[in-house]
Design an enzyme around this catalytic site. Structure first.
Site, PDB file in Angstrom:
ATOM      1  N   LYS A  72       0.937  -1.497  -0.082  1.00 26.84           N
ATOM      2  CA  LYS A  72       0.565  -0.035   0.230  1.00 26.84           C
ATOM      3  C   LYS A  72       0.761   1.227   0.008  1.00 26.84           C
ATOM      4  O   LYS A  72       0.017   2.897   0.443  1.00 26.84           O
ATOM      5  CB  LYS A  72      -0.606  -0.164   0.876  1.00 26.84           C
ATOM      6  N   LYS A  89       2.542   1.907   2.134  1.00 23.64           N
ATOM      7  CA  LYS A  89       3.071   2.861   3.694  1.00 23.64           C
ATOM      8  C   LYS A  89       3.692   1.728   4.825  1.00 23.64           C
ATOM      9  O   LYS A  89       4.406   0.455   4.524  1.00 23.64           O
ATOM     10  CB  LYS A  89       1.207   2.243   3.892  1.00 23.64           C
TER      11      LYS A  89
HETATM   12  N1  C2G Z   1     -10.040   7.296   9.302  1.00 23.30           N
HETATM   13  C1  C2G Z   1     -10.375   8.217   9.966  1.00 23.30           C
HETATM   14  N2  C2G Z   1     -10.308   9.652   9.426  1.00 23.30           N
HETATM   15  C2  C2G Z   1      -8.664   9.557   9.588  1.00 23.30           C
HETATM   16  C3  C2G Z   1      -8.402   9.135   9.770  1.00 23.30           C
HETATM   17  C4  C2G Z   1      -8.677   6.948   9.801  1.00 23.30           C
HETATM   18  O1  C2G Z   1     -11.676   7.601   9.877  1.00 23.30           O
HETATM   19  N3  C2G Z   1      -8.831  11.025  10.493  1.00 23.30           N
HETATM   20  C5  C2G Z   1     -10.408   5.971   8.779  1.00 23.30           C
HETATM   21  C6  C2G Z   1     -10.058   5.215   7.608  1.00 23.30           C
HETATM   22  O2  C2G Z   1     -11.047   6.331   6.593  1.00 23.30           O
HETATM   23  C7  C2G Z   1     -10.353   3.905   7.908  1.00 23.30           C
HETATM   24  C8  C2G Z   1      -9.508   3.529   8.776  1.00 23.30           C
HETATM   25  O3  C2G Z   1      -9.320   5.143   9.918  1.00 23.30           O
HETATM   26  O4  C2G Z   1     -11.511   4.104   7.407  1.00 23.30           O
HETATM   27  C9  C2G Z   1      -8.111   3.555   9.387  1.00 23.30           C
HETATM   28  O5  C2G Z   1      -7.152   4.456   8.475  1.00 23.30           O
HETATM   29  P1  C2G Z   1      -5.880   3.365   7.752  1.00 23.30           P
HETATM   30  O6  C2G Z   1      -5.325   3.632   9.027  1.00 23.30           O
HETATM   31  O7  C2G Z   1      -4.882   4.504   6.989  1.00 23.30           O
HETATM   32  O8  C2G Z   1      -6.548   2.443   7.205  1.00 23.30           O
HETATM   33  P2  C2G Z   1      -5.741   2.621   5.271  1.00 23.30           P
HETATM   34  O9  C2G Z   1      -4.027   2.300   5.289  1.00 23.30           O
HETATM   35  O10 C2G Z   1      -6.636   3.389   4.512  1.00 23.30           O
HETATM   36  O11 C2G Z   1      -5.932   0.997   4.691  1.00 23.30           O
HETATM   37  O12 C2G Z   1      -8.389  -2.426   2.258  1.00 23.30           O
HETATM   38  C10 C2G Z   1      -8.750  -0.863   2.339  1.00 23.30           C
HETATM   39  C11 C2G Z   1      -7.141  -0.821   3.324  1.00 23.30           C
HETATM   40  O13 C2G Z   1      -6.474  -1.562   4.192  1.00 23.30           O
HETATM   41  C12 C2G Z   1      -7.622   0.629   4.063  1.00 23.30           C
END
Ligand code: C2G
Length: 131
Positions: A47, A49
């Site tokens: 990803k 990340k």
């Molecule tokens: N999130 C949120 N508000 C933020 C940061 C994150 O609502 N300020 C939510 C994201 O939208 C997501 C969840 O928290 O629903 C987890 O965020 P991340 O760890 O950044 O997830 P991500 O890397 O987007 O992974 O297959 C899907 C992916 O694995 C999603």
């Protein structure tokens, strides 16, 4: 006997913060059981990340949240359909930064995109720490 509504979501959940808590709390309120797929370190690389906190600790933190009933590893983009079938999921939910990306799951369950919590992210926390 009321049918148990099961929800699934996925994410890295690095440097766990209020944005993560808010979305898990809101997803939990949509039904009875919330399953969270926590991205493995290897999947994070796919990803593009790099998480500060290793997978096993991120997973343990998410597992300890009272709104979360179960955690599973997220190790590929393609596991969602089989997870939805395996865990008999009714709703897939995720933050609206992903709006539209998972509409293909509508064939298998309801798909909801919830508003992200503004002005907080793991990257912002990292930047603050580096100041
Ligand atoms: N999130 C949120 N508000 C933020 C940061 C994150 O609502 N300020 C939510 C994201 O939208 C997501 C969840 O928290 O629903 C987890 O965020 P991340 O760890 O950044 O997830 P991500 O890397 O987007 O992974 O297959 C899907 C992916 O694995 C999603």
């Amino acid at each position: 006997m009321k049918k148990k509504i099961r929800i699934i979501t996925y994410g890295t959940f690095d440097l766990f913060h209020i944005g993560h808590l808010n979305i898990l709390k809101r997803l939990n309120s949509l039904g009875d059981e919330l399953i969270v797929g926590v991205s493995t370190d290897e999947f994070n690389e796919r990803k593009n990340k790099k998480s500060v906190i290793p997978y096993d600790e991120r997973r343990e933190i998410v597992s300890s949240i009272k709104f979360v009933d179960k955690t599973i590893p997220e190790s590929s983009w393609s596991q969602k359909i089989q997870d939805i079938q395996k865990y008999n999921i009714h709703i897939f939910g995720i933050g609206d930064d992903w709006k539209g990306e998972f509409d293909y799951l509508k064939e298998y369950c309801e798909v909801v995109y919830l508003e992200r919590t503004p002005s907080i992210s793991s990257n912002q926390i990292k930047k603050k720490l580096n100041k």
